[in-house]
Design an enzyme around this catalytic site. Structure first.
Site, short mmCIF file in Angstrom:
data_model
loop_
_atom_site.label_atom_id
_atom_site.label_comp_id
_atom_site.label_asym_id
_atom_site.label_seq_id
_atom_site.Cartn_x
_atom_site.Cartn_y
_atom_site.Cartn_z
N ILE A 91 -0.72 16.35 7.75
CA ILE A 91 -1.92 16.76 7.03
C ILE A 91 -1.85 18.23 6.65
O ILE A 91 -1.84 18.59 5.48
CB ILE A 91 -3.18 16.49 7.89
N LYS A 98 0.25 22.07 14.07
CA LYS A 98 0.22 21.16 12.94
C LYS A 98 -0.63 19.95 13.28
O LYS A 98 -0.76 19.57 14.44
CB LYS A 98 1.65 20.72 12.58
N ASP A 298 -15.26 30.47 14.47
CA ASP A 298 -14.33 30.24 13.35
C ASP A 298 -14.90 29.18 12.41
O ASP A 298 -14.17 28.29 11.95
CB ASP A 298 -12.96 29.81 13.86
#
Length: 581
Positions: A91, A98, A298
């Site tokens: 993705i 990852k 975040d």
């Protein structure tokens, strides 16, 4: 006569007393004899065992301290991530690893159960009457659909292999609107997102295993505890070949993809009801985090997922942490948090300690980006220097000042307490242009503009929190109402997430499984060093075998180089090429 009887009674009592004393003495003597016999037998057993046993070991063997056998036994019984999940594709990659798309592999038992359940479903019909009763009948193998109660007084019909209904009862039920088709199991295949945390640095594998990163520990521990509809749910965690794999529920879309869909090739505003539903679900998830004393730190469109059924989920808790009962300031642990475009002004001014208000500022930036289809504060990030000191992000602060205006002591009473307060004097004076920006971006709802002002307040103390934001007029006026499915009422569909099948380095886990210690009988390799000590014996004390192997290889290379130089000087095959160490 009475005196004589009394004397005889006393004589009898004295005789009985003497008998009791005799029996007590005899019992004590027998007990002592038994005790002495047991002690003697124990001494004999001890002497016999001492004569037959080996001499005691003065120094423990290295294998006593080794966890190798335990690790081999655990690794042999551990299930690999590729044994349980089938990787579909890659993705994206982030700062810490990852992410891959995968689906679960069906075991033999699950396949047999599904076939058995399917056969049972095709073999029976349950019809519910209006009065709440239920009559059951068997259906012949002619392609009829099975009927059953759907739990709400109606009839649910499962589509048969033939496709249509031949039953008159089923036809009448459909005509009355009381029949619901059961979805096929294969149409709802659950997908998962597998996040592989990085273990290499700049693409070169380290010689020594450095352990689990702080970010991975936080994300795993928090995801295990949190349970909310608007947070990505953790399924399980794998530790394999010194790599961590987090398996979570998969979301087909994210807000960054949705914004890109509406802005390319031409600008098309997001529907008002969809925009309101997205914001409500984001704030509901943020409210859950803050009520559990957790800062996300975040929040950005790429970390806001949307499932196929229109449920918004907050993901990527890599920078999240608890802020309850802190021992030191938040700045001490992580000096840089939040992506630059969504970073609150108090962070830009060097705040050493901050509150959940930084997440609400990021939510306001996401809200503005959903309205205008572009980041509202798109500044350029200043990179760190060689001294690793945190630079002042002047360009990002200027972008905020241009839209919201220059803050004053009236709008932000404690602004002079921030370390970078003196930097504000270097900027020009700006006025508030948020309403101008809002109307130029296509915004028309006054309640939405009011919520945007509340989320983008300079002062973190007066900035609205998540609970109050959910009670804002923008959500309570029901014009349009909030929906649990953000895609409800749309006449178009968003494209699925792009999957790359060329970059599947996670597949190497299965290819090298036998080499990684997950085999049932790993080979025992022993390399003798210059001192005559084998690596296996040293490895029992916890020394990294790979470091020892590298040292042995380097020593062998030095010996080979020395022999080549001597032999090469007498030959005429050409100049000698020096090998790089």
């Amino acid at each position: 006569m009475g005196i004589r009887l009394q004397s005889s009674d006393s004589m009898n009592n004295q005789h009985q007393t003497q008998q009791n004393k005799y029996f007590n003495v005899s019992n004590q003597a027998s007990t002592r004899s038994l005790w002495s016999q047991q002690q003697q037998q124990q001494l004999l057993d001890t002497k016999g065992s001492a004569s037959t046993s080996k001499s005691p070991m003065l120094m423990a063997n290295n294998n006593v301290f080794s966890i190798g056998p335990y690790r081999q036994r655990k690794d042999a019984g551990r299930v690999s991530v590729l044994e349980k999940y089938e990787i579909i594709g890659y993705i994206a990659a982030g700062t810490y690893g990852k992410v891959y798309k995968a689906k679960a592999k069906e075991t033999q038992e699950e396949q047999e159960n599904s076939i058995h359940t399917h056969n049972q479903t095709l073999g029976s019909v349950s019809v519910a009457g209006i009065d709440g009763g239920m009559a059951s009948r068997e259906v012949e193998n002619g392609g009829d659909d099975p009927l059953r109660l759907d739990g709400h007084g109606g009839i649910a019909v499962a589509p048969a292999a033939g496709g249509g209904l031949s039953s008159a009862a089923a036809h009448r039920a459909r005509s009355n609107g009381a029949v619901k088709a059961l979805p096929k199991k294969s149409a709802f295949t659950p997908f998962y997102a597998i996040k592989k945390f990085k273990t290499e640095r700049e693409g070169v594998e380290q010689l020594h295993y450095t352990g689990i990163s702080q970010s991975a520990c936080r994300e795993m521990s928090l995801c295990r505890e949190l349970d909310n509809k608007h947070l990505t749910k953790l399924v399980e965690i794998f530790l394999e070949r010194k790599s961590i794999y987090m398996v979570s529920e998969f979301a087909e879309h994210d807000l960054l993809q949705i914004i890109h869909f509406h802005s390319h090739p031409e600008k098309r505003l997001i529907a008002p009801r969809m925009l309101k539903s997205i914001m409500w679900q984001i704030l509901d998830g943020v409210s859950y985090l803050h009520q559990n004393w957790i800062l996300h730190r975040d929040l950005k469109p790429a970390n806001i997922m949307v499932t196929v059924d229109g449920c918004v989920k907050i993901g990527d808790l890599g920078l999240a942490r608890k802020f309850y009962n802190l021992v030191q300031t938040l700045y001490t642990g992580d000096k840089v948090v939040v992506t630059i475009w969504y970073r609150a002004p108090e962070l830009l001014l060097g705040a050493r300690h901050y509150s959940p208000a930084i997440d609400l500022w990021a939510v306001g930036c996401i809200f503005a980006e959903l309205i205008g289809l572009r980041p509202i504060f798109k500044g350029e990030e200043a990179k760190m220097d060689s001294k690793k000191s945190v630079p002042f992000q002047g360009n990002q602060l200027q972008r905020i000042l241009e839209v919201l205006g220059t803050p004053t002591h009236h709008t932000w009473p404690n602004i002079h307490k921030y370390p970078e307060y003196e930097q504000l004097s270097k900027f020009s004076k700006y006025r508030d242009n948020l309403s101008v920006w809002y109307h130029s971006s296509g915004g028309r709802d006054k309640a939405a503009l009011s919520l945007l002002y509340s989320l983008l307040k300079y002062d973190p103390i007066t900035r609205i929190d998540a609970i109050d934001a959910l009670e804002h007029e923008y959500f309570t006026n029901n014009d349009p109402p909030v929906s649990s499915d953000v895609f409800e009422g749309l006449s178009y569909k968003y494209p699925p997430r792009r999957i790359h099948t060329s970059d599947n380095d996670i597949m190497n886990v299965g290819a090298n499984k036998n080499k990684s210690g997950f085999n049932h009988h790993p080979p025992q390799q022993q390399t003798v060093n210059n001192n005559g000590v084998t690596n296996s014996s040293i490895g029992g004390l916890g020394v990294n075998r790979r470091i020892l192997a590298a040292a042995a290889a380097a020593a062998a290379a030095v010996q080979v180089n020395g022999t080549n130089i001597v032999s090469g000087s007498s030959s005429s095959n050409g100049p000698i090429r020096k090998k790089k160490r």
